[in-house]
Write a protein that holds these residues in place. Structure first.
Motif, PDB file in Angstrom:
ATOM      1  N   GLU A   2       7.448  43.396  54.705  1.00  0.00           N
ATOM      2  CA  GLU A   2       8.202  42.139  54.724  1.00  0.00           C
ATOM      3  C   GLU A   2       7.274  40.951  54.975  1.00  0.00           C
ATOM      4  N   THR A   3       6.305  41.120  55.887  1.00  0.00           N
ATOM      5  CA  THR A   3       5.344  40.042  56.160  1.00  0.00           C
ATOM      6  C   THR A   3       4.505  39.750  54.921  1.00  0.00           C
ATOM      7  N   ILE A   4       4.092  40.794  54.222  1.00  0.00           N
ATOM      8  CA  ILE A   4       3.281  40.596  53.012  1.00  0.00           C
ATOM      9  C   ILE A   4       4.097  39.885  51.937  1.00  0.00           C
ATOM     10  N   ALA A   5       5.373  40.240  51.844  1.00  0.00           N
ATOM     11  CA  ALA A   5       6.226  39.557  50.866  1.00  0.00           C
ATOM     12  C   ALA A   5       6.340  38.070  51.211  1.00  0.00           C
ATOM     13  N   ASP A   6       6.517  37.758  52.500  1.00  0.00           N
ATOM     14  CA  ASP A   6       6.542  36.344  52.931  1.00  0.00           C
ATOM     15  C   ASP A   6       5.233  35.647  52.573  1.00  0.00           C
ATOM     16  N   LEU A   7       4.144  36.322  52.794  1.00  0.00           N
ATOM     17  CA  LEU A   7       2.837  35.732  52.515  1.00  0.00           C
ATOM     18  C   LEU A   7       2.679  35.454  51.024  1.00  0.00           C
ATOM     19  N   ARG A   8       3.116  36.391  50.202  1.00  0.00           N
ATOM     20  CA  ARG A   8       3.005  36.167  48.751  1.00  0.00           C
ATOM     21  C   ARG A   8       3.839  34.977  48.303  1.00  0.00           C
ATOM     22  N   ARG A   9       5.030  34.838  48.869  1.00  0.00           N
ATOM     23  CA  ARG A   9       5.862  33.683  48.513  1.00  0.00           C
ATOM     24  C   ARG A   9       5.185  32.388  48.957  1.00  0.00           C
ATOM     25  N   PHE A  10       4.550  32.427  50.131  1.00  0.00           N
ATOM     26  CA  PHE A  10       3.865  31.231  50.611  1.00  0.00           C
ATOM     27  C   PHE A  10       2.686  30.891  49.693  1.00  0.00           C
ATOM     28  N   MET A  11       1.894  31.880  49.325  1.00  0.00           N
ATOM     29  CA  MET A  11       0.741  31.617  48.454  1.00  0.00           C
ATOM     30  C   MET A  11       1.196  31.053  47.114  1.00  0.00           C
ATOM     31  N   GLU A  12       2.307  31.566  46.619  1.00  0.00           N
ATOM     32  CA  GLU A  12       2.824  31.061  45.340  1.00  0.00           C
ATOM     33  C   GLU A  12       3.276  29.610  45.488  1.00  0.00           C
ATOM     34  N   SER A  13       3.874  29.272  46.632  1.00  0.00           N
ATOM     35  CA  SER A  13       4.381  27.909  46.826  1.00  0.00           C
ATOM     36  C   SER A  13       3.267  26.878  46.923  1.00  0.00           C
TER      37      SER A  13
END
Length: 943
Positions: free
Chosen positions: A624-635
């Motif tokens: 879940e943390t990695i998924a949050d991180l990927r969304r942040f990097m994309e943003s």
């Protein structure tokens, strides 16, 4: 006969009979009345000369107005001051007259009224002790004097210039049959007395010579060696005399000792370095220690006072030599105290200050204490040079010219600071060396202590320390910025040497009222430094103190708090136990990073959070943390941390039992980051990326059956970490890859080598993460070598790991304990280990070892005589291993199944299955593969 009495004061010589007043060699122009007034004053030095006496001296039998006296006295004062006389000469006594107040020496016309210091000169070569460690220097000086007739021995206070000059003079006199005249100029206060001192030393007593021409006449045609010792305070006079004598007299050799060169024509300079000291990392015994001249001199001189060298004393003696900087005088003064205090005790005294080197003698010579020799030099400096020296004492190590200018440029402009520093270096108060092509400076420890005492005494310490603290802050802020791009080797070379200064400045700033913010800012600027140098224990304590101090500072300081909280998160990763505080710290750090708008710290805190969740066995949380991180990097369209995020993702997949996809992902990352280089930001995420990826890949490679390749990958990662010399990366590589892979492959000797390497790293670095792992590995090695008691140590190590909650690879540890227990017929322990391991794996979803647990259950059933149960568990292990991609575990189960089938007489199908699995694994590299090959051969032989 003309009265040629000469009055000497300051740098002036006044001969009334000749109406001659010289400042140095330059005449001072005065009217006859002023000359008469000066004569009247110097005839009664220190006494009040009444106005009436002065009128009579200058205007005999004339009546003049008192203003004439004032005008001429003013003119006299002005002429003296303008000519460079640096001492007050004439004092006004209101209503009475004037007094001559400058120190005065009177030389008579024939029977010279010589200063006591000159009267004591006899020209004899002083006795000296045998030189130690100076054979090469002595030979070089003697050889040089075959080519030159003027040689100056230059070096810092107490280095041994006089001793080697005496030894050289004695060697030359014996070899060349040359007369030697030794002149110690230490007690000669003024330059105008140098010629007289030389005259006295040459034995010209009845009519002493005070000019160079007279000396030339006296020495003409003689084969003479002249040694002029301790010349720094009368350098100009010595330079003039030596230059003229050297030019006029071809049968004369001159040896000069001075803190700086004379800068004469045809002068040869021999710079005498300190005695050689052992390097800090040298491992020595008594014999090898004596090869270093500083240690040899210390021991030889101490032996005369009853000391005897022992091997146990060598480390303290080496430290003593370095503390004394190889300065011969300091060593001579320390040696008599060695037996009484012991090397360690004397070192402890000298670490506090150098008062232990005060002479216990009569104190008559300026060489009685090291401090006296330094005071001697210090008095010769201009005020500007002395002030710079005092400020330079705050440097803890070497520094460049730019560093001195950046730190203390407020003292003067750049050109002046440069000139003063070069003057100090020329006078041997600052040592000079070269790193590469860069000129660097250093104060010897004794000089630094001396100068720092005077910094305090002058009331300059606080201003100097604040300025130096700001310099260190700017230095480490620059280091933080350059950390993002500068090659690591260069970065560490540039900033690694400032660690002691950094610590000292932080500690000082906390102690001084009003400087806490400086301490906090220094701590923040140093964060990359501590991680890059793997000093996590120090980082931890300093970060916590800075966070506490930050709460007491006015203002928001958001950026400082953000960096400190992120650092605190990393520091907690190297302490036990892992828990809620660790996760909460990372989450707080991410929130602060978002508020501050720092993309870099958003990435670091998210990666940190995912890493600790994985380490604690919470793989779903990590997803879940990695998924949050990927969304942040994309943003934000910044994917610089994507490889580390992917590594966490693939590792979690692997641990959850998706071995094929997890391993494939790790392999892809390793291919994409296949080049090892000396990059900056090695520790952006604590462990070097190249090393980290391969550490995890090595384990997954073993699990998929590529044992030889797993060893190669682990070795590649370890070599990269060792090349970087990054302790965190080295410890990670040894703990999670190099040692366990060697154990899994049955390479016990290699595992022992790696375990010892980890133990050595942990001795020098306080990294709480790895000691339980190290204990586990050593117990596994001992068990493999037949130590049945090691089984209990394996159990205790697992219990400690669980208490710490750092659970990475925990299922594998239960597997290894169970195998070790079975090898020693501890079936109850093995069964308990299997049950605990499987329960943990089900609870946390940590399923990558499930096939091996089934294999172990089969082995226990076999031990219990349950052949059917054993066959069923072994087949389940094979099937699960093949399905998940865990061919390394499948190979083990298939090998055991063939052995069991051979016992019960039906090996055909198991053999085919083992052959198919074996063909998909490496052909060599581990005891498991060797056991599989043996089982195949044995099974085929039976069929």
């Amino acid at each position: 006969m003309i009265d040629a009495t000469t009055y000497c004061f300051g740098n002036c010589r006044f001969t009334p009979a000749r109406q001659s007043l010289l400042c140095g060699d330059i005449p001072i122009r005065l009217g006859s009345r002023a000359m008469d007034l000066l004569h009247a004053l110097v005839r009664q030095p220190g006494q009040v000369v009444k106005k009436s006496e002065l009128f009579e001296a200058a205007w005999p039998n004339l009546f003049v107005d008192e203003s004439n006296l004032k005008v001429n006295i003013a003119a006299l004062r002005r002429a003296l001051q303008t000519s460079g006389v640096d001492v007050p000469c004439i004092a006004t006594v209101p209503g009475r007259g004037y007094r001559f107040v400058a120190p005065l020496t009177v030389l008579g016309p024939r029977e010279a009224t010589l200063p006591a210091s000159i009267k004591e000169i006899d020209g004899a070569l002083p006795p000296s002790k045998p030189l130690v460690g100076r054979a090469d220097a002595l030979a070089a000086i003697v050889e040089a004097l075959q080519q030159t007739r003027l040689l100056t021995v230059v070096g810092p206070a107490g280095v041994g210039k006089t001793s080697i000059a005496i030894a050289a003079a004695r060697a030359i006199a014996n070899g060349e049959d040359q007369a030697v005249c030794f002149v110690d100029l230490a007690a000669i206060e003024k330059g105008q007395f140098v010629a007289l001192a030389v005259s006295r030393a040459l034995g010209i007593v009845g009519n002493p010579i005070d000019d160079v021409e007279g000396l030339v006449d006296a020495l003409r045609g003689k084969n003479q060696l002249l040694v002029l010792d301790n010349c720094e305070h009368v350098l100009a006079a010595v330079a003039g005399i030596a230059d003229q004598l050297n030019h006029a007299l071809h049968g004369l050799n001159i040896i000069v000792t001075s803190r700086e060169p004379l800068r004469c024509r045809f002068e040869t300079v021999h710079r005498l370095p300190p005695l050689q000291c052992p390097p800090a990392d040298a491992i020595l015994d008594a014999g090898s220690a004596m090869a270093f001249s500083a240690i040899e001199l210390l021991v030889r001189r101490a032996e005369a006072h009853g000391y005897r060298l022992e091997d146990a004393d060598v480390p303290a003696l080496a430290s003593l030599g370095r503390r004394l900087d190889g300065i011969a005088l300091a060593i001579e003064l320390a040696a008599p105290q060695l037996k009484e205090s012991g090397p360690a005790g004397l070192l402890q005294m000298l670490e506090r200050d150098f008062e232990a080197l005060a002479s216990r003698g009569d104190g008559m010579s300026r060489h009685k204490t090291l401090t006296a020799t330094l005071s001697w030099s210090y008095r010769l400096f201009s005020e500007s040079e002395a002030r710079l020296l005092r400020h330079l004492s705050v440097f803890g190590g070497t520094f460049a010219l730019d560093d001195a200018i950046d730190a203390f440029g407020y003292l003067a402009d750049e050109q002046d600071v440069t000139a003063w520093l070069e003057a100090l270096a020329a006078k041997s108060m600052v040592s000079v060396n070269y790193t590469g092509r860069r000129r660097r400076y250093r104060l010897l420890d004794s000089t630094r202590a001396f100068a720092n005492e005077r910094l305090v005494a002058q009331g300059e310490q606080q201003a100097a320390m604040i300025a130096y603290g700001r310099f260190i802050l700017a230095l480490f802020e620059r280091a933080e910025e350059e950390w993002t791009w500068r090659p690591r080797e260069d970065w560490m070379a540039l900033y690694g040497g400032w660690s002691a200064d950094l610590r000292r400045m932080i500690d000082w700033a906390y102690r001084v009222e009003g400087q806490a913010e400086l301490a906090v800012r220094l701590t923040v600027a140093a964060l990359p430094f501590w991680v890059e140098f793997s000093t996590m224990a120090e980082s931890g304590s300093r970060v916590e103190k800075a966070l506490s101090a930050l709460d007491d500072l006015s203002g928001d300081h958001l950026l400082l708090r953000m960096k400190l909280v992120a650092a605190h998160g990393w520091n907690l990763c190297y302490r036990y136990p892992f828990g809620d505080e660790l996760e909460a710290t990372w989450k707080r750090g991410f929130k602060l990073a978002l508020e501050a708008g720092s993309v870099e710290h958003c990435l670091r805190t998210k990666i940190g959070l995912a890493m600790v969740q994985t380490a604690m066995g919470f793989h779903q949380r990590a997803f879940e943390t990695i998924a949050d991180l990927r969304r942040f990097m994309e943003s934000i369209d910044d994917y610089s941390a994507a490889p580390n995020a992917d590594r966490e993702l693939f590792t979690c997949e692997f641990y959850q039992g998706n071995i094929k996809s997890g391993h494939a992902g790790l392999e892809r990352l390793a291919r994409e980051h296949a080049t090892f280089g000396n990059r900056g930001q090695t520790s952006r995420f604590q462990i070097d990326r190249f090393v980290n990826f391969r550490n995890h890949l090595s384990l997954s490679t073993w699990v998929v059956g590529q044992h030889r390749r797993a060893l190669e990958i682990a070795e590649e990662a370890l070599n990269a970490a060792l090349t970087l010399n990054h302790d965190l990366s080295c410890a990670h590589s040894l703990a999670v890859a190099a040692t366990p892979i060697a154990l899994l492959c049955g390479r016990i000797d290699l595992a022992q080598e790696r375990a010892l390497m980890l133990a050595e790293r942990l001795k020098t670095r306080q990294i709480d993460t790895w000691p339980p792992f190290a204990r586990f590995h050593q117990a596994a090695i001992d068990a493999a070598r037949g130590d049945v008691e090691a089984i209990q140590r394996l159990r205790e190590a697992i219990a400690a790991i669980r208490d710490c909650n750092f659970l990475i690879h925990l299922p594998l540890r239960y597997v290894m304990l169970a195998h070790a227990a079975l090898s020693h017929d501890k079936v109850v322990v093995a069964r308990r280990s299997i049950d605990e391991g499987m329960n943990y794996s089900r609870q946390r979803g940590d399923r990558w070892c499930d096939a091996e647990f089934l294999h172990l259950r089969g082995l226990v059933c076999w031990r219990d005589g349950d052949e059917n149960g054993a066959m069923r568990h072994l087949q389940d292990a094979i099937d699960l291993g093949r399905e998940s991609g865990a061919l390394g575990f499948a190979l083990r189960a298939a090998t055991s199944r063939v052995k069991l089938a051979n016992e019960i007489g039906n090996p055909a199908r198991p053999l085919a299955e083992l052959k198919e699995i074996s063909d998909r694994c490496d052909s060599s590299g581990s005891t498991d593969i060797a056991a599989a090959h043996d089982a195949l051969m044995s099974g085929h032989a039976q069929t």
